[in-house]
Design a protein around this motif. Structure first.
Motif, PDB file in Angstrom:
ATOM      1  N   GLY A  15       9.004 -84.047 -76.968  1.00  0.00           N
ATOM      2  CA  GLY A  15       9.919 -84.437 -75.914  1.00  0.00           C
ATOM      3  C   GLY A  15      11.173 -85.167 -76.341  1.00  0.00           C
ATOM      4  O   GLY A  15      12.068 -85.383 -75.524  1.00  0.00           O
ATOM      5  N   GLU A  16      11.288 -85.547 -77.627  1.00  0.00           N
ATOM      6  CA  GLU A  16      12.448 -86.361 -78.026  1.00  0.00           C
ATOM      7  C   GLU A  16      13.770 -85.626 -77.806  1.00  0.00           C
ATOM      8  O   GLU A  16      14.726 -86.185 -77.240  1.00  0.00           O
ATOM      9  CB  GLU A  16      12.314 -86.783 -79.492  1.00  0.00           C
ATOM     10  N   ALA A  17      13.831 -84.377 -78.246  1.00  0.00           N
ATOM     11  CA  ALA A  17      15.069 -83.611 -78.081  1.00  0.00           C
ATOM     12  C   ALA A  17      15.364 -83.376 -76.604  1.00  0.00           C
ATOM     13  O   ALA A  17      16.525 -83.420 -76.167  1.00  0.00           O
ATOM     14  CB  ALA A  17      14.977 -82.281 -78.826  1.00  0.00           C
ATOM     15  N   LEU A  18      14.320 -83.118 -75.821  1.00  0.00           N
ATOM     16  CA  LEU A  18      14.500 -82.895 -74.383  1.00  0.00           C
ATOM     17  C   LEU A  18      15.039 -84.154 -73.709  1.00  0.00           C
ATOM     18  O   LEU A  18      15.945 -84.083 -72.867  1.00  0.00           O
ATOM     19  CB  LEU A  18      13.175 -82.479 -73.753  1.00  0.00           C
ATOM     20  N   GLN A  19      14.497 -85.320 -74.075  1.00  0.00           N
ATOM     21  CA  GLN A  19      14.984 -86.558 -73.482  1.00  0.00           C
ATOM     22  C   GLN A  19      16.470 -86.773 -73.793  1.00  0.00           C
ATOM     23  O   GLN A  19      17.251 -87.168 -72.917  1.00  0.00           O
ATOM     24  CB  GLN A  19      14.165 -87.742 -73.994  1.00  0.00           C
ATOM     25  N   VAL A  33      19.653 -84.818 -63.959  1.00  0.00           N
ATOM     26  CA  VAL A  33      18.811 -83.672 -64.300  1.00  0.00           C
ATOM     27  C   VAL A  33      17.489 -84.211 -64.830  1.00  0.00           C
ATOM     28  O   VAL A  33      17.474 -85.032 -65.755  1.00  0.00           O
ATOM     29  CB  VAL A  33      19.490 -82.773 -65.351  1.00  0.00           C
ATOM     30  N   THR A  34      16.383 -83.761 -64.257  1.00  0.00           N
ATOM     31  CA  THR A  34      15.072 -84.265 -64.621  1.00  0.00           C
ATOM     32  C   THR A  34      14.305 -83.244 -65.467  1.00  0.00           C
ATOM     33  O   THR A  34      14.739 -82.109 -65.653  1.00  0.00           O
ATOM     34  CB  THR A  34      14.244 -84.590 -63.366  1.00  0.00           C
ATOM     35  N   VAL A  35      13.148 -83.682 -65.933  1.00  0.00           N
ATOM     36  CA  VAL A  35      12.281 -82.781 -66.694  1.00  0.00           C
ATOM     37  C   VAL A  35      11.912 -81.558 -65.854  1.00  0.00           C
ATOM     38  O   VAL A  35      11.883 -80.434 -66.355  1.00  0.00           O
ATOM     39  CB  VAL A  35      11.014 -83.532 -67.152  1.00  0.00           C
ATOM     40  N   THR A  36      11.637 -81.764 -64.571  1.00  0.00           N
ATOM     41  CA  THR A  36      11.267 -80.644 -63.700  1.00  0.00           C
ATOM     42  C   THR A  36      12.384 -79.624 -63.601  1.00  0.00           C
ATOM     43  O   THR A  36      12.145 -78.412 -63.631  1.00  0.00           O
ATOM     44  CB  THR A  36      10.890 -81.161 -62.298  1.00  0.00           C
ATOM     45  N   HIS A  37      13.618 -80.093 -63.483  1.00  0.00           N
ATOM     46  CA  HIS A  37      14.753 -79.166 -63.447  1.00  0.00           C
ATOM     47  C   HIS A  37      14.853 -78.382 -64.750  1.00  0.00           C
ATOM     48  O   HIS A  37      15.137 -77.172 -64.743  1.00  0.00           O
ATOM     49  CB  HIS A  37      16.060 -79.932 -63.215  1.00  0.00           C
ATOM     50  N   ALA A  38      14.640 -79.067 -65.867  1.00  0.00           N
ATOM     51  CA  ALA A  38      14.726 -78.399 -67.166  1.00  0.00           C
ATOM     52  C   ALA A  38      13.639 -77.339 -67.311  1.00  0.00           C
ATOM     53  O   ALA A  38      13.894 -76.229 -67.797  1.00  0.00           O
ATOM     54  CB  ALA A  38      14.613 -79.435 -68.291  1.00  0.00           C
ATOM     55  N   VAL A  39      12.419 -77.659 -66.877  1.00  0.00           N
ATOM     56  CA  VAL A  39      11.325 -76.690 -66.970  1.00  0.00           C
ATOM     57  C   VAL A  39      11.584 -75.503 -66.047  1.00  0.00           C
ATOM     58  O   VAL A  39      11.356 -74.348 -66.427  1.00  0.00           O
ATOM     59  CB  VAL A  39       9.979 -77.360 -66.641  1.00  0.00           C
ATOM     60  N   ALA A  40      12.070 -75.762 -64.844  1.00  0.00           N
ATOM     61  CA  ALA A  40      12.381 -74.669 -63.924  1.00  0.00           C
ATOM     62  C   ALA A  40      13.437 -73.744 -64.516  1.00  0.00           C
ATOM     63  O   ALA A  40      13.335 -72.512 -64.416  1.00  0.00           O
ATOM     64  CB  ALA A  40      12.855 -75.232 -62.584  1.00  0.00           C
ATOM     65  N   ARG A  41      14.447 -74.321 -65.126  1.00  0.00           N
ATOM     66  CA  ARG A  41      15.493 -73.535 -65.772  1.00  0.00           C
ATOM     67  C   ARG A  41      14.918 -72.722 -66.934  1.00  0.00           C
ATOM     68  O   ARG A  41      15.236 -71.538 -67.109  1.00  0.00           O
ATOM     69  CB  ARG A  41      16.582 -74.482 -66.269  1.00  0.00           C
ATOM     70  N   ALA A  42      14.038 -73.339 -67.710  1.00  0.00           N
ATOM     71  CA  ALA A  42      13.421 -72.640 -68.836  1.00  0.00           C
ATOM     72  C   ALA A  42      12.548 -71.480 -68.364  1.00  0.00           C
ATOM     73  O   ALA A  42      12.557 -70.392 -68.961  1.00  0.00           O
ATOM     74  CB  ALA A  42      12.588 -73.624 -69.661  1.00  0.00           C
ATOM     75  N   MET A 201       5.395 -87.141 -69.501  1.00  0.00           N
ATOM     76  CA  MET A 201       5.610 -87.339 -70.930  1.00  0.00           C
ATOM     77  C   MET A 201       4.779 -88.540 -71.386  1.00  0.00           C
ATOM     78  O   MET A 201       4.614 -89.508 -70.641  1.00  0.00           O
ATOM     79  CB  MET A 201       7.076 -87.588 -71.235  1.00  0.00           C
ATOM     80  N   GLU A 202       4.281 -88.469 -72.597  1.00  0.00           N
ATOM     81  CA  GLU A 202       3.509 -89.584 -73.129  1.00  0.00           C
ATOM     82  C   GLU A 202       3.738 -89.709 -74.632  1.00  0.00           C
ATOM     83  O   GLU A 202       4.056 -88.737 -75.312  1.00  0.00           O
ATOM     84  CB  GLU A 202       2.020 -89.377 -72.846  1.00  0.00           C
ATOM     85  N   ASP A 203       3.591 -90.922 -75.124  1.00  0.00           N
ATOM     86  CA  ASP A 203       3.618 -91.168 -76.560  1.00  0.00           C
ATOM     87  C   ASP A 203       2.197 -91.066 -77.081  1.00  0.00           C
ATOM     88  O   ASP A 203       1.283 -91.704 -76.556  1.00  0.00           O
ATOM     89  CB  ASP A 203       4.199 -92.552 -76.866  1.00  0.00           C
ATOM     90  N   LYS A 204       2.006 -90.250 -78.118  1.00  0.00           N
ATOM     91  CA  LYS A 204       0.659 -90.053 -78.645  1.00  0.00           C
ATOM     92  C   LYS A 204       0.738 -89.730 -80.129  1.00  0.00           C
ATOM     93  O   LYS A 204       1.767 -89.246 -80.619  1.00  0.00           O
ATOM     94  CB  LYS A 204      -0.053 -88.927 -77.884  1.00  0.00           C
ATOM     95  N   PRO A 205      -0.344 -89.967 -80.868  1.00  0.00           N
ATOM     96  CA  PRO A 205      -0.341 -89.626 -82.289  1.00  0.00           C
ATOM     97  C   PRO A 205      -0.494 -88.114 -82.482  1.00  0.00           C
ATOM     98  O   PRO A 205      -1.305 -87.470 -81.821  1.00  0.00           O
ATOM     99  CB  PRO A 205      -1.560 -90.384 -82.834  1.00  0.00           C
ATOM    100  N   ILE A 206       0.309 -87.563 -83.377  1.00  0.00           N
ATOM    101  CA  ILE A 206       0.196 -86.156 -83.742  1.00  0.00           C
ATOM    102  C   ILE A 206       0.293 -86.048 -85.265  1.00  0.00           C
ATOM    103  O   ILE A 206       0.693 -87.006 -85.945  1.00  0.00           O
ATOM    104  CB  ILE A 206       1.296 -85.290 -83.088  1.00  0.00           C
ATOM    105  N   VAL A 207      -0.065 -84.893 -85.779  1.00  0.00           N
ATOM    106  CA  VAL A 207       0.046 -84.645 -87.212  1.00  0.00           C
ATOM    107  C   VAL A 207       1.345 -83.880 -87.466  1.00  0.00           C
ATOM    108  O   VAL A 207       1.571 -82.809 -86.897  1.00  0.00           O
ATOM    109  CB  VAL A 207      -1.160 -83.845 -87.735  1.00  0.00           C
ATOM    110  N   GLU A 208       2.194 -84.439 -88.323  1.00  0.00           N
ATOM    111  CA  GLU A 208       3.468 -83.819 -88.651  1.00  0.00           C
ATOM    112  C   GLU A 208       3.640 -83.842 -90.172  1.00  0.00           C
ATOM    113  O   GLU A 208       3.689 -84.920 -90.774  1.00  0.00           O
ATOM    114  CB  GLU A 208       4.617 -84.568 -87.968  1.00  0.00           C
ATOM    115  N   VAL A 217       5.466 -86.497 -76.142  1.00  0.00           N
ATOM    116  CA  VAL A 217       4.970 -85.156 -75.833  1.00  0.00           C
ATOM    117  C   VAL A 217       5.056 -84.901 -74.333  1.00  0.00           C
ATOM    118  O   VAL A 217       4.694 -85.762 -73.528  1.00  0.00           O
ATOM    119  CB  VAL A 217       3.508 -84.988 -76.313  1.00  0.00           C
ATOM    120  N   LEU A 218       5.561 -83.735 -73.968  1.00  0.00           N
ATOM    121  CA  LEU A 218       5.574 -83.281 -72.578  1.00  0.00           C
ATOM    122  C   LEU A 218       4.415 -82.313 -72.384  1.00  0.00           C
ATOM    123  O   LEU A 218       4.259 -81.351 -73.142  1.00  0.00           O
ATOM    124  CB  LEU A 218       6.894 -82.591 -72.237  1.00  0.00           C
ATOM    125  N   ASN A 219       3.592 -82.569 -71.362  1.00  0.00           N
ATOM    126  CA  ASN A 219       2.457 -81.708 -71.062  1.00  0.00           C
ATOM    127  C   ASN A 219       2.831 -80.720 -69.959  1.00  0.00           C
ATOM    128  O   ASN A 219       3.235 -81.123 -68.860  1.00  0.00           O
ATOM    129  CB  ASN A 219       1.260 -82.552 -70.605  1.00  0.00           C
TER     130      ASN A 219
END
Length: 238
Positions: A15-19, A33-42, A201-208, A217-219
């Motif tokens: 989600g960092e780039a999206l934010q 413009v919100t996350v919902t608008h961005a997802v609808a556009r996508a 969106m939430e902050d969570k540990p991931i493997v990178e 992360v956006l779910n």
């Protein structure tokens, strides 16, 4: 069961780039413009690219739509201002793939405000038509409307019922309520093969690159009509 063709999928999107994009787009356009608008556009852009999935199942055959229309759900508070049960309606954005995210956001806000004030013409006509029907007849009426509109492909605009009112796909959000992830059922009478639910969106540990890092992360989850969208096609949309 054998009568339910729904399949489900889930995505975790960084989600960092999206934010950053949402902030920049809001500032440059002057429209929030919100996350919902961005997802609808996508979703609209994905269906334009994969036009073979922009359709419906009718009489056992697939029929394609000639425009990409996205239905976004809107909560309607009680008319008396109480804390009672709200109605869940929605606004259809036609040709959503041809509109920028700020344009989509502006249109949706205008339609949502009109619906909440009971000033949206389509919503008033539809609600007025259905409100006079006794509850015990409503199910039968809905089946009749479905048969006439989709089975016979006839317009009921004269009765206040717009043509194909749910469009190519539905997008709804629970992220604003703090719900991280959930699935929503497909409404069969909508004849919409794709329903996308936007979680929080939430902050969570991931493997990178072999390291554990904290990421935003956006779910996003999807319910799909398997008669229109199979696993490979779902992967292409994703």
């Amino acid at each position: 069961g054998p009568s339910d063709p729904t399949i489900y999928g889930a995505l975790e999107i960084r989600g960092e780039a999206l934010q950053g994009w949402l902030k920049a787009t809001t500032e440059s356009s002057g429209t929030k413009v919100t996350v919902t608008h961005a997802v609808a556009r996508a979703v609209a852009l994905a269906l334009r690219k994969h036009s073979e999935l922009n359709g419906m199942v009718r009489h056992g055959s697939i029929y394609l739509r000639d425009s990409v229309d996205i239905f976004l759900q809107v909560a309607i508070p009680p008319e008396d201002g109480s804390t009672g049960k709200a109605d869940l309606s929605g606004a259809l954005v036609r040709d959503a793939d041809k509109k920028s995210a700020p344009e989509l956001a502006t249109e949706l806000r205008g339609k949502a405000a009109a619906i909440r004030k009971n000033e949206d013409a389509d919503f008033k006509r539809t609600k007025g038509t259905l409100s006079i029907v006794p509850g015990f007849l409503l199910r039968s009426l809905m089946k009749l409307i479905d048969f006439v509109q989709y089975g016979l492909n006839l317009s009921l605009a004269w009765a206040g019922l717009p043509k194909d009112p749910f469009g190519s796909a539905m997008v709804t959000s629970l992220g604003m309520f703090g719900v991280k992830s959930a699935f929503a059922p497909i409404f069969p009478m909508a004849h919409t093969p794709l329903l996308v639910l936007v979680g929080a969106m939430e902050d969570k540990p991931i493997v990178e690159e072999g390291q554990i890092v904290i990421a935003t992360v956006l779910n996003v989850t999807a319910s799909m009509d398997h008669r229109m969208i199979d696993g490979w096609q779902a992967s292409q949309l994703a």
